[in-house]
Design a protein around this motif. Structure first.
Motif, PDB file in Angstrom:
ATOM      1  N   HIS A   1       0.827  -1.212   0.000  1.00 32.78           N
ATOM      2  CA  HIS A   1       0.000   0.000   0.000  1.00 32.78           C
ATOM      3  C   HIS A   1       0.859   1.259   0.000  1.00 32.78           C
ATOM      4  O   HIS A   1       0.559   2.225  -0.706  1.00 32.78           O
ATOM      5  N   ALA A   2       1.932   1.263   0.804  1.00 35.04           N
ATOM      6  CA  ALA A   2       2.808   2.437   0.855  1.00 35.04           C
ATOM      7  C   ALA A   2       3.501   2.651  -0.485  1.00 35.04           C
ATOM      8  O   ALA A   2       3.592   3.782  -0.985  1.00 35.04           O
ATOM      9  N   PHE A   3       3.994   1.580  -1.090  1.00 37.25           N
ATOM     10  CA  PHE A   3       4.683   1.701  -2.377  1.00 37.25           C
ATOM     11  C   PHE A   3       3.724   2.159  -3.469  1.00 37.25           C
ATOM     12  O   PHE A   3       4.068   3.029  -4.282  1.00 37.25           O
ATOM     13  N   PHE A   4       2.533   1.599  -3.496  1.00 42.18           N
ATOM     14  CA  PHE A   4       1.577   1.972  -4.538  1.00 42.18           C
ATOM     15  C   PHE A   4       1.156   3.435  -4.387  1.00 42.18           C
ATOM     16  O   PHE A   4       0.989   4.150  -5.381  1.00 42.18           O
ATOM     17  N   ALA A   5       1.010   3.890  -3.141  1.00 47.25           N
ATOM     18  CA  ALA A   5       0.687   5.306  -2.914  1.00 47.25           C
ATOM     19  C   ALA A   5       1.813   6.197  -3.411  1.00 47.25           C
ATOM     20  O   ALA A   5       1.572   7.289  -3.951  1.00 47.25           O
ATOM     21  N   LEU A   6       3.056   5.745  -3.235  1.00 46.69           N
ATOM     22  CA  LEU A   6       4.204   6.523  -3.690  1.00 46.69           C
ATOM     23  C   LEU A   6       4.228   6.639  -5.209  1.00 46.69           C
ATOM     24  O   LEU A   6       4.317   7.743  -5.751  1.00 46.69           O
ATOM     25  N   ILE A   7       4.144   5.512  -5.919  1.00 47.89           N
ATOM     26  CA  ILE A   7       4.327   5.544  -7.370  1.00 47.89           C
ATOM     27  C   ILE A   7       3.138   6.135  -8.111  1.00 47.89           C
ATOM     28  O   ILE A   7       3.274   6.542  -9.267  1.00 47.89           O
TER      29      ILE A   7
ATOM     30  N   ALA B   1       5.097  11.577  -8.372  1.00 53.49           N
ATOM     31  CA  ALA B   1       5.799  10.438  -8.962  1.00 53.49           C
ATOM     32  C   ALA B   1       5.415  10.244 -10.425  1.00 53.49           C
ATOM     33  O   ALA B   1       6.274   9.946 -11.269  1.00 53.49           O
ATOM     34  N   ILE B   2       4.141  10.408 -10.741  1.00 56.49           N
ATOM     35  CA  ILE B   2       3.699  10.269 -12.133  1.00 56.49           C
ATOM     36  C   ILE B   2       4.352  11.352 -12.992  1.00 56.49           C
ATOM     37  O   ILE B   2       4.821  11.083 -14.108  1.00 56.49           O
TER      38      ILE B   2
ATOM     39  N   MET C   1       7.207  12.887 -12.413  1.00 56.46           N
ATOM     40  CA  MET C   1       8.629  12.577 -12.538  1.00 56.46           C
ATOM     41  C   MET C   1       8.843  11.445 -13.538  1.00 56.46           C
ATOM     42  O   MET C   1       9.777  11.483 -14.350  1.00 56.46           O
ATOM     43  N   HIS C   2       7.993  10.444 -13.486  1.00 62.40           N
ATOM     44  CA  HIS C   2       8.085   9.323 -14.426  1.00 62.40           C
ATOM     45  C   HIS C   2       7.956   9.823 -15.864  1.00 62.40           C
ATOM     46  O   HIS C   2       8.723   9.410 -16.749  1.00 62.40           O
ATOM     47  N   ARG C   3       7.004  10.699 -16.101  1.00 65.62           N
ATOM     48  CA  ARG C   3       6.815  11.229 -17.446  1.00 65.62           C
ATOM     49  C   ARG C   3       8.018  12.056 -17.880  1.00 65.62           C
ATOM     50  O   ARG C   3       8.459  11.971 -19.027  1.00 65.62           O
ATOM     51  N   MET C   4       8.553  12.862 -16.955  1.00 64.81           N
ATOM     52  CA  MET C   4       9.708  13.696 -17.288  1.00 64.81           C
ATOM     53  C   MET C   4      10.910  12.835 -17.660  1.00 64.81           C
ATOM     54  O   MET C   4      11.635  13.129 -18.614  1.00 64.81           O
ATOM     55  N   MET C   5      11.121  11.740 -16.920  1.00 63.05           N
ATOM     56  CA  MET C   5      12.260  10.871 -17.196  1.00 63.05           C
ATOM     57  C   MET C   5      12.146  10.172 -18.542  1.00 63.05           C
ATOM     58  O   MET C   5      13.140   9.731 -19.112  1.00 63.05           O
TER      59      MET C   5
ATOM     60  N   LEU D   1      -1.895  -1.047 -13.698  1.00 60.49           N
ATOM     61  CA  LEU D   1      -2.465   0.233 -13.278  1.00 60.49           C
ATOM     62  C   LEU D   1      -1.469   1.380 -13.409  1.00 60.49           C
ATOM     63  O   LEU D   1      -1.812   2.460 -13.911  1.00 60.49           O
ATOM     64  N   HIS D   2      -0.235   1.162 -12.936  1.00 59.89           N
ATOM     65  CA  HIS D   2       0.731   2.261 -12.943  1.00 59.89           C
ATOM     66  C   HIS D   2       1.075   2.731 -14.352  1.00 59.89           C
ATOM     67  O   HIS D   2       1.008   3.938 -14.629  1.00 59.89           O
ATOM     68  N   PRO D   3       1.450   1.862 -15.296  1.00 55.70           N
ATOM     69  CA  PRO D   3       1.741   2.360 -16.643  1.00 55.70           C
ATOM     70  C   PRO D   3       0.548   3.015 -17.311  1.00 55.70           C
ATOM     71  O   PRO D   3       0.703   3.969 -18.085  1.00 55.70           O
ATOM     72  N   MET D   4      -0.655   2.513 -17.034  1.00 54.02           N
ATOM     73  CA  MET D   4      -1.845   3.138 -17.621  1.00 54.02           C
ATOM     74  C   MET D   4      -2.057   4.541 -17.061  1.00 54.02           C
ATOM     75  O   MET D   4      -2.413   5.476 -17.787  1.00 54.02           O
ATOM     76  N   MET D   5      -1.807   4.717 -15.747  1.00 53.05           N
ATOM     77  CA  MET D   5      -1.919   6.043 -15.157  1.00 53.05           C
ATOM     78  C   MET D   5      -0.851   6.975 -15.711  1.00 53.05           C
ATOM     79  O   MET D   5      -1.115   8.142 -16.013  1.00 53.05           O
ATOM     80  N   ALA D   6       0.373   6.447 -15.878  1.00 52.75           N
ATOM     81  CA  ALA D   6       1.464   7.268 -16.404  1.00 52.75           C
ATOM     82  C   ALA D   6       1.180   7.719 -17.824  1.00 52.75           C
ATOM     83  O   ALA D   6       1.596   8.814 -18.239  1.00 52.75           O
ATOM     84  N   CYS D   7       0.464   6.890 -18.576  1.00 52.19           N
ATOM     85  CA  CYS D   7       0.116   7.241 -19.958  1.00 52.19           C
ATOM     86  C   CYS D   7      -1.176   8.058 -20.040  1.00 52.19           C
ATOM     87  O   CYS D   7      -1.590   8.441 -21.139  1.00 52.19           O
ATOM     88  N   GLY D   8      -1.802   8.308 -18.900  1.00 55.72           N
ATOM     89  CA  GLY D   8      -3.044   9.068 -18.892  1.00 55.72           C
ATOM     90  C   GLY D   8      -4.223   8.297 -19.441  1.00 55.72           C
ATOM     91  O   GLY D   8      -5.194   8.888 -19.915  1.00 55.72           O
ATOM     92  N   LEU D   9      -4.167   6.964 -19.347  1.00 53.53           N
ATOM     93  CA  LEU D   9      -5.217   6.129 -19.931  1.00 53.53           C
ATOM     94  C   LEU D   9      -6.260   5.689 -18.917  1.00 53.53           C
ATOM     95  O   LEU D   9      -7.235   5.047 -19.284  1.00 53.53           O
ATOM     96  N   CYS D  10      -6.043   5.980 -17.648  1.00 54.66           N
ATOM     97  CA  CYS D  10      -7.052   5.612 -16.659  1.00 54.66           C
ATOM     98  C   CYS D  10      -7.005   6.591 -15.494  1.00 54.66           C
ATOM     99  O   CYS D  10      -6.005   7.264 -15.269  1.00 54.66           O
ATOM    100  N   ARG D  11      -8.094   6.645 -14.790  1.00 53.02           N
ATOM    101  CA  ARG D  11      -8.200   7.503 -13.619  1.00 53.02           C
ATOM    102  C   ARG D  11      -7.465   6.863 -12.452  1.00 53.02           C
ATOM    103  O   ARG D  11      -7.056   5.700 -12.512  1.00 53.02           O
TER     104      ARG D  11
END
Length: 217
Positions: A106-112, A117-118, A120-124, A183-193
């Protein structure tokens, strides 16, 4: 999340003689650096701007961190420590192993999945937005540190007979990759809420159960 070549994060410059560093100023500098790096990218931010935003002199910034690379790495580390402290990874709450894995999950998922974090991921991942050396700094200060500390947690559980793991580094990497899931890659790509609490809980429960089926003693 594994990375073949280990790259050491530059150690912060040693503080010179004199009075102890002001922790309040250090926190202000880190907060300003985190916000500006996310808003403008690494190359677009100057130490002068960070100092002005933090309300300190540029000399104070250099006194605490030495250079911009060290400050960038420290800002990433501070954010990780804020949401996912080493203490949780090494000594999670008392209880069954599954519940400990869930708490870390739960802590890790809240972080990423946080906005920072999203961003920063996009910037990288924007071509030309960051050099390889900067990406290595980010990796070492964030993902690599988390994996290495979690591997110590796994090692302790192996010693207690709760887990059977031959390659601790690989198992640690696999756990966090499972937590990212789809979930994480989809959020990073703006494909899901942003997923709701029930969806997150179901995902983390499944991850913990999968991991225990693979490595449970």
């Amino acid at each position: 999340m594994s990375k073949s070549a280990a790259v050491k994060t530059p150690a912060p410059k040693a503080a010179g003689p004199g009075r102890p560093k002001d922790l309040g100023k250090r926190a202000s500098i880190l907060e300003a650096a985190q916000r500006l790096f996310l808003e403008q990218g690494y190359q677009g931010v100057s130490m002068d701007e960070i100092a002005a935003t933090a309300g300190v002199s540029k000399l104070t910034v250099y006194s605490h961190f030495g250079d911009k690379e060290t400050l960038f790495a420290a800002a990433i580390t501070a954010k990780c420590q804020e949401v996912l402290p080493d203490e949780l990874l090494v000594r999670p709450p008392e209880g069954p192993l599954r519940e400990q894995l869930r708490a870390i999950g739960h802590a890790f998922f809240a972080l990423i999945t946080s906005e920072e974090a999203i961003a920063m991921h996009r910037m990288m991942n924007v071509p030309g937005a960051a050099e390889n050396a900067l990406r290595e700094l980010f990796w070492d200060a964030g993902p690599r540190r988390v994996q290495e500390v979690f591997a110590r947690f796994l090692q302790a559980r192996v010693a207690q007979g709760q887990l059977e793991i031959d390659d601790l580094a690989l198992a640690s990497s696999q756990f966090f990759c499972l937590l990212k899931g789809e979930l994480h890659p989809m959020m990073a790509c703006g494909l899901c809420r942003e997923p709701g609490p029930a969806e997150v809980a179901r995902h983390i429960d499944a991850t913990a159960d999968f991991f225990l089926r693979a490595y449970g003693a």
